[in-house]
Design a protein around this motif. Structure first.
Motif, mmCIF file in Angstrom:
data_model
loop_
_atom_site.group_PDB
_atom_site.id
_atom_site.type_symbol
_atom_site.label_atom_id
_atom_site.label_comp_id
_atom_site.label_asym_id
_atom_site.label_seq_id
_atom_site.Cartn_x
_atom_site.Cartn_y
_atom_site.Cartn_z
ATOM 1 N N SER A 224 0.837 -1.191 0.000
ATOM 2 C CA SER A 224 0.000 0.000 0.000
ATOM 3 C C SER A 224 0.879 1.251 0.000
ATOM 4 C CB SER A 224 -0.913 -0.001 1.221
ATOM 5 O OG SER A 224 -0.160 0.077 2.419
ATOM 6 N N PRO A 225 0.361 2.386 -0.478
ATOM 7 C CA PRO A 225 1.177 3.607 -0.555
ATOM 8 C C PRO A 225 1.741 3.991 0.807
ATOM 9 C CG PRO A 225 -0.869 3.876 -1.770
ATOM 10 C CD PRO A 225 -0.987 2.591 -1.029
ATOM 11 N N PRO A 226 3.045 4.169 0.927
ATOM 12 C CA PRO A 226 3.651 4.472 2.229
ATOM 13 C C PRO A 226 3.263 5.842 2.770
ATOM 14 C CG PRO A 226 5.274 4.638 0.467
ATOM 15 C CD PRO A 226 4.048 4.063 -0.154
ATOM 16 N N ASP A 227 2.823 6.742 1.885
ATOM 17 C CA ASP A 227 2.468 8.088 2.325
ATOM 18 C C ASP A 227 0.965 8.248 2.561
ATOM 19 O OD1 ASP A 227 1.765 7.811 -0.311
ATOM 20 O OD2 ASP A 227 2.503 9.778 -0.958
ATOM 21 N N LEU A 228 0.244 7.141 2.649
ATOM 22 C CA LEU A 228 -1.208 7.208 2.805
ATOM 23 C C LEU A 228 -1.608 7.847 4.136
ATOM 24 C CD1 LEU A 228 -3.998 6.432 1.672
ATOM 25 C CD2 LEU A 228 -3.742 4.223 2.804
ATOM 26 N N ALA A 229 -0.890 7.547 5.186
ATOM 27 C CA ALA A 229 -1.163 8.079 6.523
ATOM 28 C C ALA A 229 -2.623 7.934 6.913
ATOM 29 C CB ALA A 229 -0.740 9.552 6.604
ATOM 30 N N PRO A 230 -3.120 6.697 7.028
ATOM 31 C CA PRO A 230 -4.536 6.504 7.368
ATOM 32 C C PRO A 230 -4.844 6.919 8.806
ATOM 33 C CG PRO A 230 -3.386 4.411 7.436
ATOM 34 C CD PRO A 230 -2.401 5.409 6.911
ATOM 35 N N ASP A 231 -6.104 7.257 9.036
ATOM 36 C CA ASP A 231 -6.554 7.575 10.382
ATOM 37 C C ASP A 231 -7.023 6.319 11.127
ATOM 38 O OD1 ASP A 231 -6.353 10.536 10.140
ATOM 39 O OD2 ASP A 231 -7.838 10.184 8.554
ATOM 40 N N LEU A 232 -7.225 5.235 10.391
ATOM 41 C CA LEU A 232 -7.658 3.956 10.957
ATOM 42 C C LEU A 232 -7.257 2.851 9.996
ATOM 43 C CD1 LEU A 232 -9.442 2.182 12.956
ATOM 44 C CD2 LEU A 232 -11.353 2.677 11.416
ATOM 45 N N VAL A 233 -6.855 1.700 10.541
ATOM 46 C CA VAL A 233 -6.556 0.523 9.715
ATOM 47 C C VAL A 233 -7.473 -0.604 10.164
ATOM 48 C CG1 VAL A 233 -4.844 -1.212 9.055
ATOM 49 C CG2 VAL A 233 -4.157 1.183 9.351
ATOM 50 N N THR B 142 3.617 -5.271 14.117
ATOM 51 C CA THR B 142 4.855 -4.495 14.205
ATOM 52 C C THR B 142 5.023 -3.591 12.991
ATOM 53 O OG1 THR B 142 5.910 -6.262 15.494
ATOM 54 C CG2 THR B 142 7.356 -4.663 14.411
ATOM 55 N N THR B 143 4.671 -4.110 11.820
ATOM 56 C CA THR B 143 4.777 -3.306 10.597
ATOM 57 C C THR B 143 3.802 -2.135 10.619
ATOM 58 O OG1 THR B 143 5.428 -5.291 9.368
ATOM 59 C CG2 THR B 143 4.704 -3.396 8.074
ATOM 60 N N LEU B 144 2.595 -2.365 11.099
ATOM 61 C CA LEU B 144 1.621 -1.280 11.225
ATOM 62 C C LEU B 144 2.152 -0.174 12.130
ATOM 63 C CD1 LEU B 144 -1.731 -3.258 11.565
ATOM 64 C CD2 LEU B 144 -1.202 -1.561 9.800
ATOM 65 N N GLU B 145 2.729 -0.550 13.245
ATOM 66 C CA GLU B 145 3.247 0.440 14.183
ATOM 67 C C GLU B 145 4.416 1.216 13.581
ATOM 68 O OE1 GLU B 145 4.931 0.657 18.789
ATOM 69 O OE2 GLU B 145 4.238 -1.242 17.929
ATOM 70 N N TYR C 70 2.767 3.497 10.667
ATOM 71 C CA TYR C 70 1.715 4.472 10.973
ATOM 72 C C TYR C 70 1.661 4.893 12.437
ATOM 73 C CZ TYR C 70 0.148 2.702 6.447
ATOM 74 O OH TYR C 70 0.091 2.331 5.119
ATOM 75 N N GLY C 71 2.630 4.514 13.224
ATOM 76 C CA GLY C 71 2.651 4.943 14.619
ATOM 77 C C GLY C 71 1.508 4.334 15.423
ATOM 78 N N ASP C 72 0.843 5.180 16.196
ATOM 79 C CA ASP C 72 -0.219 4.679 17.082
ATOM 80 C C ASP C 72 -1.602 4.802 16.467
ATOM 81 O OD1 ASP C 72 -0.377 7.400 17.085
ATOM 82 O OD2 ASP C 72 -0.404 7.628 19.275
ATOM 83 N N VAL C 73 -1.695 4.637 15.141
ATOM 84 C CA VAL C 73 -2.997 4.681 14.481
ATOM 85 C C VAL C 73 -3.899 3.583 15.035
ATOM 86 C CG1 VAL C 73 -2.229 3.163 12.615
ATOM 87 C CG2 VAL C 73 -4.145 4.693 12.222
ATOM 88 N N PRO C 74 -5.195 3.856 15.242
ATOM 89 C CA PRO C 74 -6.098 2.800 15.729
ATOM 90 C C PRO C 74 -6.169 1.626 14.747
ATOM 91 C CG PRO C 74 -7.123 4.958 15.928
ATOM 92 C CD PRO C 74 -5.872 5.150 15.118
ATOM 93 N N VAL C 75 -6.263 0.417 15.307
ATOM 94 C CA VAL C 75 -6.325 -0.801 14.493
ATOM 95 C C VAL C 75 -7.538 -1.618 14.914
ATOM 96 C CG1 VAL C 75 -5.168 -2.968 13.883
ATOM 97 C CG2 VAL C 75 -3.823 -0.869 14.177
ATOM 98 N N VAL C 76 -8.296 -2.100 13.919
ATOM 99 C CA VAL C 76 -9.414 -3.006 14.146
ATOM 100 C C VAL C 76 -9.120 -4.296 13.386
ATOM 101 C CG1 VAL C 76 -11.877 -3.427 13.819
ATOM 102 C CG2 VAL C 76 -11.073 -1.123 14.424
ATOM 103 N N ALA C 77 -9.112 -5.421 14.076
ATOM 104 C CA ALA C 77 -8.884 -6.725 13.452
ATOM 105 C C ALA C 77 -10.185 -7.505 13.425
ATOM 106 C CB ALA C 77 -7.808 -7.499 14.206
ATOM 107 N N VAL C 78 -10.594 -7.935 12.227
ATOM 108 C CA VAL C 78 -11.804 -8.732 12.051
ATOM 109 C C VAL C 78 -11.366 -10.146 11.677
ATOM 110 C CG1 VAL C 78 -14.018 -8.948 10.863
ATOM 111 C CG2 VAL C 78 -13.003 -6.670 11.217
#
Length: 276
Positions: free
Chosen positions: A162-171, A195-198, A201-209
């Motif tokens: 995925s684009p590295p500069d996307l900077a999502p607000d949620l994953v 670990t890769t998410l962190e 994107y730092g401390d972006v909220p993560v939801v795992a389904v």
């Protein structure tokens, strides 16, 4: 009755008494010899020295106690199964647009369902319904067959691509095993993805389904789902949604199935505070 000359009644009684005492000595002596022999036989059979007085010395008793095995149900022998750590759903603040963007940007990393498989068109896929209902800009990193340990692409592959500069607000990560693999392999895959998410994107909220089960939940699927859920829950800041556990794991890959997924996701995301 006539007595023989030179005898008396007392002499007769003395002789009788002597014979009774002699008989008692013989009986008691025989009993003592038998008891001693009985103890010797026990000692030989058990290979244990028995004190002639009928009791062990303290040292002998201690030695035998040291040699005794612990009882099978002794507390020292019990091994308790580790309990699953207590888990509480994290809560978040409502997503707001960042960097002057008109909508919050959400990255959806997932398998065929996230890719819109079975939907009549792109607008009826659950990702599109999620964007419509919550007013989010949902970006896709998806592929049919993707999973944690599947042949490429894995969910990690999709994230990295995925684009590295996307900077999502949620994953949002949605998927299952994707292939046969031992539990340790699946746990390692979740850890690497987290670990890769962190790192990206730092401390972006993560939801795992966790995985859906359109063909029914088997014992194997249940075990795999539990493995993935527990691995994600090692991070208390990740919201873990479990369709198999909550009764929405078997949607058909059609418009109605995508509608069901979107409805359940919207409810869960609002409950967690991510959406108003």
């Amino acid at each position: 009755m006539r007595r023989a000359p030179g005898t008396s009644a007392s002499a007769g009684f003395s002789l009788a008494g002597f014979l009774v005492v002699l008989l008692a000595i013989v009986v008691i002596g025989g009993t003592a010899v038998g008891y001693a022999r009985w103890q010797s036989d026990i000692a030989a059979a058990t290979d244990t020295a028995i004190d002639p007085a009928g009791s062990d010395t303290a040292d002998a008793a201690d030695e035998r106690d040291d040699d005794l095995p612990a009882a099978p149900d002794s507390p020292d022998e019990l091994v308790e199964e580790p309990e699953e750590p207590a888990y509480e759903d994290p809560t978040f603040e409502v997503l707001e647009p960042t960097e002057n963007r008109p909508q919050p940007v959400v990255l959806l990393v997932g398998d065929g369902y996230a890719d819109g498989r079975g939907a009549s068109n792109a607008g009826t896929a659950y990702s599109s319904l999620l964007a419509r209902d919550l007013g989010w800009d949902v970006r896709l990193a998806t592929a049919t067959g993707a999973g944690y340990v599947s042949a490429p692409p894995t969910l990690l592959d999709l994230l990295v691509q995925s684009p590295p500069d996307l900077a999502p607000d949620l994953v949002i990560v949605q998927g299952g095993y994707g292939a046969d693999a031992p539990n340790d392999g699946a746990k390692a895959a979740v850890e690497e993805l987290r670990t890769t998410l962190e790192r990206r994107y730092g401390d972006v909220p993560v939801v795992a389904v966790t995985a859906f089960a359109p063909d029914g939940i088997t014992e194997q699927l249940e075990t795999r789902e539990r493995t993935i859920a527990r691995a994600w829950r090692e991070d208390p800041d990740v919201l873990v949604l479990r369709p198999q556990l909550d009764g929405w794991s078997d949607p058909s890959p059609d418009d109605a199935g995508h509608e069901l997924i979107a409805t359940e996701l919207v409810t869960a995301l609002r409950t967690a505070g991510l959406a108003p």
